[in-house]
Write a protein that holds these residues in place. Sequence first.
Motif, PDB file in Angstrom:
ATOM      1  N   SER A   1     -29.249 -34.794   9.141  1.00  0.00           N
ATOM      2  CA  SER A   1     -28.377 -34.378  10.200  1.00  0.00           C
ATOM      3  C   SER A   1     -28.455 -33.098  10.352  1.00  0.00           C
ATOM      4  O   SER A   1     -27.732 -32.684  11.143  1.00  0.00           O
ATOM      5  CB  SER A   1     -26.718 -34.175   9.012  1.00  0.00           C
TER       6      SER A   1
ATOM      7  N   LEU B   1     -22.107 -37.398  14.804  1.00  0.00           N
ATOM      8  CA  LEU B   1     -23.510 -35.940  15.490  1.00  0.00           C
ATOM      9  C   LEU B   1     -23.979 -35.809  16.475  1.00  0.00           C
ATOM     10  O   LEU B   1     -24.590 -36.813  17.275  1.00  0.00           O
ATOM     11  CB  LEU B   1     -24.626 -36.962  14.884  1.00  0.00           C
TER      12      LEU B   1
ATOM     13  N   LYS C   1     -25.496 -30.171  13.413  1.00  0.00           N
ATOM     14  CA  LYS C   1     -25.117 -30.771  12.712  1.00  0.00           C
ATOM     15  C   LYS C   1     -23.716 -29.590  12.249  1.00  0.00           C
ATOM     16  O   LYS C   1     -23.004 -30.271  11.279  1.00  0.00           O
ATOM     17  CB  LYS C   1     -26.500 -30.217  11.394  1.00  0.00           C
TER      18      LYS C   1
ATOM     19  N   LYS D   1     -20.714 -31.197  13.034  1.00  0.00           N
ATOM     20  CA  LYS D   1     -20.558 -32.915  13.656  1.00  0.00           C
ATOM     21  C   LYS D   1     -18.869 -33.126  12.795  1.00  0.00           C
ATOM     22  O   LYS D   1     -18.614 -32.499  12.742  1.00  0.00           O
ATOM     23  CB  LYS D   1     -21.098 -33.073  11.784  1.00  0.00           C
TER      24      LYS D   1
END
Lengths: 161, 184
Positions: free
Chosen positions: A79, B157, B174, B177
């Motif tokens: 991520s 994301l 991030k 998200k």
Amino acid sequence: MKKGMKVKVKNKVNGLSPVIATVLLIVIVIVIALIVFIWIRGMVGDAITKFDNKNVQLVCGDVAFDASYTGGTLYIMNSGSIPIFGMNVKDIEIGRHSTFDLRNDSDTWPKTGLNQGDVFSEEFSFEGSEIVLIPVLLGESKKGRKTHVCDEKQYGYKIII
Amino acid sequence: MIKEEKDMYTPVKSKKAVSVIIGYVLLVSFGIVIGVIVYQWMKTYVPQDDLNCPDGVSMFIESYDCSPNSLNITFKNNGKFDIGGYFIYATNSSEQTLATIDLSARNTNTGSRFGNTSVILIGMIDSATLNDFGANKEETDKYNTTGLGTIYSVEVLPIRWQTEKNRVILVSCKDAKIKETIEC
């Protein structure tokens, strides 16, 4: 000492001149400093860098990923913005632990690593009660490309099974 | 004898050592040289700026609509910054906590600003143009879910194209998200 005996004192004692002594001192200090520098540099090893000369140890702090272990399947999602080249999995049980690298022990781990937004999933069985995922990054050094395993205590991702 | 003793203890004025000025110059020079060497050695450890999205990046799923083999999702950029796209993943198991089914390639909306990748492909130099999903804009994409079974949740994301040191870089947001539980 007998009476009337003459004591001779030497006035001309020839030693090193102050200039030579100073030069010698400086040279010795420089040589010792060089020896210590080369010795420590050999102990520290080559710096591995990534992204415009940033040490890979600092890059480890920018790595971000999510992971879970459900139904016998390990899921990992990158991520963050740093590609994860490999992933060490430490299987911890009482009294012992074992570590393997997903690059070697997985059929589906991407050869170029887990890039931004990529997801990895594969079935694994672990013997321990918890696992720790430790990212492995690829960087550049003077001797070419090198991998660096991030510090487990700082950057390890713990999953209780 | 007296004369000899006097000679012994009288400082000799003619003997010259290194002058004080030269001493200082040498000291400063060594300090600078050692400083340069240590800097060259340790410069890779100097902290630099992280690759991070700005704090104000945000998007959310405004609505979704399920049909047997497709999933329509309307996204809204409710942040302060333009977005260049997003990664979208789904789960087809209620036990799965992390979405891993990639929906990006299943985008069948021909009019989507992201094509079928959910990320605007890099083809221009200016990063401002690449981040086409502007603030307060909406985007509806249609995903083909054939063969996936029941979709339980979706994770999105956001990403942005940012210029760092004259290079356009893809940066994952991030902190922005989102995870949405859906019933399809």
